[in-house]
Design a protein around this motif. Structure first.
Motif, PDB file in Angstrom:
ATOM      1  N   ASP A  86       8.132  -5.069 -30.379  1.00 44.58           N
ATOM      2  CA  ASP A  86       7.718  -6.147 -32.252  1.00 44.58           C
ATOM      3  C   ASP A  86       7.904  -6.860 -31.554  1.00 44.58           C
ATOM      4  N   GLY A 128      11.577  -4.853 -38.901  1.00 45.96           N
ATOM      5  CA  GLY A 128      10.863  -3.375 -38.279  1.00 45.96           C
ATOM      6  C   GLY A 128      10.012  -2.680 -38.568  1.00 45.96           C
ATOM      7  N   TRP A 134       2.082 -12.130 -45.257  1.00 41.19           N
ATOM      8  CA  TRP A 134       0.716 -10.953 -45.477  1.00 41.19           C
ATOM      9  C   TRP A 134       0.915  -9.535 -45.527  1.00 41.19           C
ATOM     10  N   ARG A 188       7.226  -2.782 -40.192  1.00 46.46           N
ATOM     11  CA  ARG A 188       5.832  -2.643 -38.984  1.00 46.46           C
ATOM     12  C   ARG A 188       5.501  -1.552 -38.691  1.00 46.46           C
ATOM     13  N   ARG A 204      -0.545 -11.139 -36.086  1.00 40.33           N
ATOM     14  CA  ARG A 204      -1.346 -12.009 -35.772  1.00 40.33           C
ATOM     15  C   ARG A 204       0.042 -13.424 -35.199  1.00 40.33           C
ATOM     16  N   GLY A 223      -1.226   3.068 -37.920  1.00 40.32           N
ATOM     17  CA  GLY A 223      -2.437   2.655 -36.987  1.00 40.32           C
ATOM     18  C   GLY A 223      -3.495   3.040 -36.894  1.00 40.32           C
ATOM     19  N   PHE A 267      -5.774   1.790 -30.284  1.00 39.32           N
ATOM     20  CA  PHE A 267      -4.405   2.484 -30.265  1.00 39.32           C
ATOM     21  C   PHE A 267      -4.636   3.129 -28.778  1.00 39.32           C
ATOM     22  N   HIS A 290      -5.136 -17.964 -31.186  1.00 44.69           N
ATOM     23  CA  HIS A 290      -4.809 -17.055 -30.379  1.00 44.69           C
ATOM     24  C   HIS A 290      -6.074 -16.686 -28.609  1.00 44.69           C
ATOM     25  N   ASN A 328       2.292   1.007 -38.267  1.00 41.93           N
ATOM     26  CA  ASN A 328       1.663   0.852 -37.443  1.00 41.93           C
ATOM     27  C   ASN A 328       2.241   3.118 -37.103  1.00 41.93           C
ATOM     28  N   PRO A 385       3.468  -0.324 -24.320  1.00 39.47           N
ATOM     29  CA  PRO A 385       4.555  -0.132 -25.699  1.00 39.47           C
ATOM     30  C   PRO A 385       5.637   0.496 -24.678  1.00 39.47           C
ATOM     31  N   PRO A 427       1.628   2.713 -28.797  1.00 39.55           N
ATOM     32  CA  PRO A 427       1.172   1.559 -29.135  1.00 39.55           C
ATOM     33  C   PRO A 427       1.299   0.850 -30.239  1.00 39.55           C
ATOM     34  N   VAL A 428       1.957  -0.516 -30.774  1.00 42.43           N
ATOM     35  CA  VAL A 428       1.523  -1.430 -31.497  1.00 42.43           C
ATOM     36  C   VAL A 428       0.858  -2.079 -31.942  1.00 42.43           C
ATOM     37  N   TYR A 429      -0.047  -2.466 -33.109  1.00 39.55           N
ATOM     38  CA  TYR A 429      -0.406  -3.449 -32.973  1.00 39.55           C
ATOM     39  C   TYR A 429      -0.480  -4.692 -34.555  1.00 39.55           C
ATOM     40  N   TRP A 430      -0.655  -3.298 -35.473  1.00 35.68           N
ATOM     41  CA  TRP A 430      -0.451  -3.826 -36.644  1.00 35.68           C
ATOM     42  C   TRP A 430       0.709  -4.457 -37.088  1.00 35.68           C
ATOM     43  N   GLN A 464      -4.412  -5.632 -40.754  1.00 37.18           N
ATOM     44  CA  GLN A 464      -4.936  -5.774 -39.167  1.00 37.18           C
ATOM     45  C   GLN A 464      -4.758  -7.517 -39.094  1.00 37.18           C
ATOM     46  N   LEU A 465      -4.356  -8.294 -40.189  1.00 38.91           N
ATOM     47  CA  LEU A 465      -3.470  -9.486 -39.459  1.00 38.91           C
ATOM     48  C   LEU A 465      -2.306 -10.073 -39.548  1.00 38.91           C
TER      49      LEU A 465
END
Lengths: 335, 415
Positions: free
Chosen positions: B407, A37, A112, A40, A102, A47, B115, B388, A44, B402, A332-335, A98-99
């Motif tokens: 997570d 956690g 990764w 990550r 995923r 981010g 984002f 995906h 981010n 969000p 927002p969380v994406y990576w 970036q990956l």
């Protein structure tokens, strides 16, 4: 005209080191972080800035190619293995960050993250080695080519590369202190404070090795500026340490950022008017003016850069402004 | 193995992988702009979900586009320092413009777009995607200006063996540029459209619950690719005249080609000035695929009353056809680039003068290292994209609101 373009090149490369420097520093920090956690959260925190940070390198190389084609060819091919290493690092970080989120499994994500750690290390080592290589001169012969690659194998290059890794690590931890939610920032702050003495020791070691190297001494056109570099770096690191202790992460971040920008500025200034100083034939040194593209090309690019550079800076500022402040549950969380 | 061959192999490998990702980027971003604009204007949830689903695939694909793009940029200096030395004054300008006008802004906008969900106002968020798309087109524009200059050097004069820029406008009106730009952009739309149609077809074959969603994207993808294939053919055949006029050796060995080769032999000494046969083979098979894909138009009437879905066979055909445009893209690139041999800049700078003076072992390490690195990343990337795509549109990570649960992966694991 050439000076303006050289300054712009310096601005873009220095900005790249400052901005992507904290990407790589955050990348390095993943190595010591077993909690998925938190790993990550750290990524981010970078981010929204990540993609915008990496492209400063692309723009710097674009300027290098457009405005200093001769330097571009000689620099990249003359420093082949170093550029190769740095480039591999940049690619690994770009793809890894970036990956990594995923796949859904934490085990795969952890793999990764190791890719990101390796990439960050390679990138920091590579760019540090490149700057050190410039400072110790290159075996450029009268035919305009740099002969061989063994000129890179010196203790100074190795020491400066390691010092850059240390600087990047401090910078990344400081960034996290500034950007993570207040509760998590304290841990990052402690890490940054512990790393400062390591970085000072690494800069000190590189300085000693550099001063002992006859090549470095002879290459420096303005030795005073060359000596100023480690002094300024240590000063910046001390400022960062004090600011971190006083819970002023903004000041500390400015200081560690300066520590990554200063090497570019001072290496450029120490070598001026040369871009590449030859160690074998003083007549074969490449001046900035000779390295530059001819007049019509520079004029064309100049007219274009005049409106464009403020626009580029403006959109980057917009990104920093929109996503300013600490990350929180709403981010927002994406990576 | 000599340095020159290794350097050429490395360029072909990197550029080939790069091209496969950037055509998808350029095609998908165009469709995404349409989808998100439709969402903002109509407010329909369907378009929001399509934007998120296709945005996610687009963003995954973008990773390798940028990674290989950076390698491409460095490769000129690393392996081809003669290019910077002899023609950098001219060739460097459009490349520098591309990095500043396009690449730099494209990534800055994309970071904010990824984002910016649930954080920026809808109009601003949409404007960012438009920015990404426009800069992507600008990128293709300037890269093709640069490439066209290598095909047909114009607007320069040689002084002391080095080319200097005299007329930048000539680079933009280069006869090898305009039609090629249209051709590449149309090919990107074809690739993007067919990808969208194929993924939708897969879900319709599998009878995923999201019927309405995938029906919409199937229709969008199919109409786009049908229009695009016609443009591809038009811009493709339109190139024969202008390109043949300035590159006589490219499409075979007529009288013009013989005359040009005689000229070069007089000027540069004897040598093999005929491009490898691979160029014409690439051209032939590409045309074959291009004509085959023209049959996409036959599928359009089946959109009436969803016959295309009810019959199912057309869905399978669309799914199986998806590698074709990608293969054609590579073949077309071979025709254009191999057909330029043995020159870096046609009739001006031969490849053997342009290659960097580094040893073959170093070049070999670089070739193997980067081919493995980029090859592995490319395959990983495609696997991730496929997973995906298969997973469907119910909860892509992109644009997920969000919250504390963000997570924890809510989607089933496909690893």
């Amino acid at each position: 005209m050439e000076l303006a373009w050289y300054a712009l090149l310096g601005l873009f490369f220095a900005s790249y080191l400052v901005l992507a420097g904290y990407d790589y520093g955050v990348g390095l920090s993943l190595a010591g972080n077993a909690d998925p956690g938190r790993r990550r959260a750290a990524l981010n925190a970078v981010g929204p800035f990540f993609l915008g940070n990496e492209v400063w390198l692309v723009a710097a190389v674009g300027i290098l190619f457009g405005a200093f084609p001769v330097l571009e060819g000689e620099l990249l091919s003359g420093f082949y293995p170093i550029v190769l290493g740095a480039l591999a690092g940049v690619i690994l970080v770009t793809a890894g960050v970036q990956l990594r989120s995923r796949p859904a499994h934490e085990r795969v994500r952890a793999r990764w993250d190791r890719v990101v750690v390796v990439g960050s290390t390679l990138a920091a080592l590579g760019w540090g080695a490149l700057l050190a290589g410039l400072l110790q001169g290159v075996p450029r012969h009268a035919d305009g080519h740099i002969a061989g690659l063994t000129h890179l194998l010196t203790p100074f290059v190795a020491a400066a590369a390691l010092a850059t890794v240390a600087l990047v690590a401090v910078h990344g931890a400081t960034f996290l202190t500034l950007r993570l939610p207040a509760a998590d920032a304290a841990g990052a702050g402690r890490l940054a404070r512990r790393l400062v003495p390591v970085a000072i020791a690494a800069v000190g070691a590189a300085t000693v090795v550099g001063l002992l190297s006859a090549r470095v001494r002879e290459t420096a056109q303005r030795p005073a500026l060359g000596v100023l570099l480690p002094v300024a770096l240590v000063a910046a690191l001390l400022v960062a340490r004090v600011a971190l202790a006083r819970r002023r992460p903004g000041v500390a971040f400015a200081a560690t950022g300066a520590a990554l920008a200063l090497p570019v500025v001072l290496v450029g200034a120490t070598l001026w008017p040369y871009a590449l100083v030859s160690t074998v034939d003083s007549g074969a040194s490449l001046t900035v003016a000779d390295a530059a593209a001819s007049g019509p090309t520079l004029r064309l690019l100049g007219w274009l850069a005049l409106p464009l550079v403020p626009a580029l800076l403006g959109f980057q500022l917009m990104c920093w402004w929109v996503f300013r402040g600490r990350t929180d549950g709403r981010a927002p969380v994406y990576w | 193995m000599d340095t020159l061959l290794l350097a050429r192999l490395q360029f072909a490998t990197t550029a080939g992988i790069h091209f496969l990702f950037v055509v998808v980027t350029l095609g998908l971003v165009t469709l995404l702009v349409g989808l998100q604009t439709a969402w903002v204007i109509t407010g329909k949830q369907k378009y929001e979900r399509l934007t998120r689903f296709w945005g996610q695939l687009y963003v995954i694909n973008y990773v390798l586009g940028i990674a290989t793009g950076i390698v491409m940029e460095f490769q000129f200096g690393l392996n081809w320092s003669g290019v910077s030395r002899y023609v950098g004054n001219v060739f460097g300008a459009p490349l520098a413009i591309e990095t500043l006008v396009a690449f730099f802004l494209e990534s800055t906008f994309l970071g904010m777009w990824i984002f910016g969900w649930h954080r920026l106002r809808r109009g601003v968020h949409l404007a960012l995607l438009w920015g990404v798309a426009l800069t992507a087109y600008a990128s293709a524009f300037w890269i093709l200006v640069a490439n066209s200059w290598l095909q047909n050097p114009v607007g320069y004069e040689v002084r002391d063996g080095v080319a200097h820029l005299t007329d930048f406008g000539a680079l933009l009106t280069n006869p090898t540029f305009g039609m090629a730009f249209g051709h590449v952009v149309a090919a990107s739309l074809l690739v993007g459209g067919m990808l969208m149609a194929a993924v939708s077809a897969y879900h319709l074959i599998r009878r995923t619950p999201d019927y309405a969603l995938h029906r919409t994207s199937l229709r969008i993808g199919l109409v786009t690719s049908a229009l695009a294939i016609t443009l591809v053919q038009g811009f493709g055949f339109a190139q024969f005249g202008p390109v043949g006029a300035v590159q006589p050796t490219k499409f075979g060995a007529g009288d013009d080609a013989q005359a040009t080769i005689a000229e070069w032999t007089a000027q540069f000494g004897p040598g093999d000035y005929t491009p490898p046969v691979l160029a014409s083979v690439g051209l032939g098979f590409m045309i074959l695929i291009g004509l085959t894909l023209g049959t996409l138009w036959l599928l359009l009437p089946l959109l009436f009353r969803d016959w295309i879905i009810r019959l199912r066979v057309p869905l399978w055909l669309i799914l199986l056809a998806v590698p074709l445009p990608l293969v054609a893209v590579i073949l077309g690139w071979l025709a254009r680039e191999v057909g330029r041999q043995p020159w870096v800049a046609y009739g001006l700078l031969p490849v053997d003068q342009a290659v960097s003076p580094v040893g073959a072992p170093v070049m070999l390490v670089s070739l193997i290292g980067f081919s493995l690195l980029l090859g592995t990343l490319a395959v990983t990337n495609w696997v991730l994209m496929a997973r995906h795509a298969v997973r469907g549109a119910h909860d892509p990570a992109l644009g997920r609101p969000p919250g504390p649960s963000a997570d924890v992966p809510t989607e089933p694991a496909f690893v």
